[in-house]
Structure formats: C-alpha cells, structure tokens
Design a protein around this motif. Structure first.
Motif, short mmCIF file in Angstrom:
data_model
loop_
_atom_site.label_atom_id
_atom_site.label_comp_id
_atom_site.label_asym_id
_atom_site.label_seq_id
_atom_site.Cartn_x
_atom_site.Cartn_y
_atom_site.Cartn_z
N LEU A 138 0.92 -1.28 -0.02
CA LEU A 138 -0.04 -0.07 0.01
C LEU A 138 0.94 1.35 -0.08
O LEU A 138 0.74 2.28 -0.62
CB LEU A 138 -0.99 -0.02 1.32
CG LEU A 138 -2.04 -1.08 1.01
CD1 LEU A 138 -2.89 -1.25 2.31
CD2 LEU A 138 -2.78 -1.03 -0.13
N GLN A 139 1.97 1.14 0.66
CA GLN A 139 2.92 2.53 0.52
C GLN A 139 3.49 2.68 -0.79
O GLN A 139 3.48 4.07 -1.23
CB GLN A 139 4.23 1.98 1.39
CG GLN A 139 4.04 2.22 2.89
CD GLN A 139 5.33 1.75 3.74
OE1 GLN A 139 6.10 0.97 3.39
NE2 GLN A 139 5.37 2.33 4.89
N GLY A 140 3.39 1.84 -1.90
CA GLY A 140 3.67 1.89 -3.04
C GLY A 140 2.55 2.88 -3.79
O GLY A 140 3.21 3.65 -4.63
N ASP A 141 1.67 2.95 -3.33
CA ASP A 141 0.49 3.87 -3.82
C ASP A 141 0.35 5.15 -3.02
O ASP A 141 -0.78 5.88 -2.93
CB ASP A 141 -0.76 3.06 -3.99
CG ASP A 141 -0.68 1.93 -5.20
OD1 ASP A 141 0.10 2.26 -6.01
OD2 ASP A 141 -1.42 1.16 -4.94
N GLY A 142 1.03 5.17 -2.13
CA GLY A 142 1.05 6.51 -1.23
C GLY A 142 0.10 6.38 0.19
O GLY A 142 -0.30 7.16 0.71
N GLY A 143 -0.41 4.91 0.29
CA GLY A 143 -1.31 4.73 1.55
C GLY A 143 -0.39 4.05 2.50
O GLY A 143 0.51 3.83 2.36
N TRP A 144 -1.35 3.70 3.53
CA TRP A 144 -0.68 3.46 4.81
C TRP A 144 -1.60 2.37 5.43
O TRP A 144 -2.77 2.90 5.71
CB TRP A 144 -0.02 4.30 5.66
CG TRP A 144 0.67 3.58 6.79
CD1 TRP A 144 0.25 3.54 8.08
CD2 TRP A 144 1.99 3.25 7.01
NE1 TRP A 144 1.10 3.01 8.89
CE2 TRP A 144 2.31 2.76 8.27
CE3 TRP A 144 2.89 2.92 6.05
CZ2 TRP A 144 3.59 2.10 8.66
CZ3 TRP A 144 4.38 2.58 6.46
CH2 TRP A 144 4.40 2.21 7.63
N VAL A 145 -1.34 1.39 6.03
CA VAL A 145 -2.43 0.55 6.62
C VAL A 145 -1.56 0.09 8.00
O VAL A 145 -0.56 -0.31 8.05
CB VAL A 145 -3.04 -0.76 6.15
CG1 VAL A 145 -1.73 -1.87 5.60
CG2 VAL A 145 -3.95 -1.39 6.85
N GLU A 146 -2.45 0.17 9.05
CA GLU A 146 -1.93 -0.31 10.43
C GLU A 146 -2.88 -1.14 10.97
O GLU A 146 -4.08 -1.02 11.12
CB GLU A 146 -1.93 0.92 11.42
CG GLU A 146 -0.87 2.03 10.98
CD GLU A 146 -0.99 3.21 11.98
OE1 GLU A 146 -1.82 3.25 12.78
OE2 GLU A 146 -0.13 3.91 11.79
N PHE A 147 -2.35 -2.13 11.59
CA PHE A 147 -3.07 -3.22 12.47
C PHE A 147 -3.53 -2.78 13.65
O PHE A 147 -2.79 -1.98 14.30
CB PHE A 147 -2.27 -4.50 12.81
CG PHE A 147 -2.79 -5.62 13.58
CD1 PHE A 147 -3.50 -6.52 12.87
CD2 PHE A 147 -2.77 -5.48 15.22
CE1 PHE A 147 -4.29 -7.49 13.93
CE2 PHE A 147 -3.43 -6.59 15.76
CZ PHE A 147 -4.13 -7.47 15.07
N VAL A 148 -4.89 -2.63 14.14
CA VAL A 148 -5.49 -2.30 15.19
C VAL A 148 -5.78 -3.47 16.39
O VAL A 148 -5.37 -3.45 17.13
CB VAL A 148 -6.77 -1.44 15.16
CG1 VAL A 148 -7.42 -0.87 16.16
CG2 VAL A 148 -6.45 -0.05 14.12
N SER A 149 -6.60 -4.45 15.61
CA SER A 149 -6.83 -5.65 16.38
C SER A 149 -7.52 -6.64 15.49
O SER A 149 -7.87 -6.54 14.40
CB SER A 149 -7.98 -5.15 17.70
OG SER A 149 -9.22 -4.93 16.73
#
Length: 80
Positions: free
Chosen positions: A16-27
């Motif tokens: 996702l970083q390759g497209d300028g995004g970011w994802v974080e694990f929450v739970s």
C-alpha cells in the motif's frame, strides 16, 4: 506478534505504501480484523475494493477467513 498482525505489517503495508497509502493493524477479534488506513487510503473512494483484496490475501496466504473493519485516519484531523 500474531500471524495476521505480522502479515499486515510485513506484506500489506509495503504494497500500500507504493501507492501512497498506509495500513496499520489495530486488532483482531475472532474473525473481525480492524485496520487503520492513513495517507492516500484515508481518502480513497474505493477502499472497499482494497478491504476485499486484503480479505482474499489473508485467506489465500494464511488460510484464515476475516472480515476487515476499516478505520480511516484523515490527514491533519483528530479521529472522531
């Protein structure tokens, strides 16, 4: 660190970083995977396609069925 969290952080984040995004694990609560989306992902109009893709990838690579609960983190704003 559990397998799903490790997978999110080591496999999905870089994609996702390759497209300028970011994802974080929450739970992960039973089969509900809560993820926080930042950057370009926070304003994406087709985020549902990405969450469907994430569910498919986890099913394929980890043999685990999950439903993604997305949280959008808007840039420069507090979470509501």
């Amino acid at each position: 660190m559990n397998k799903v969290q490790n997978y999110v952080e080591s496999v999905l984040q870089p994609k996702l970083q390759g497209d300028g995004g970011w994802v974080e694990f929450v739970s992960l609560d039973e089969d509900i995977l809560t993820l926080r989306f930042r950057g370009e992902c926070s304003k994406c109009l087709i985020l549902n396609r990405c969450t469907d893709w994430i569910e498919e990838q986890i099913k394929k690579d980890l043999n685990k069925t999950v439903k993604v609960n997305p949280i959008r983190k808007k840039p420069y704003f507090q979470d509501m």
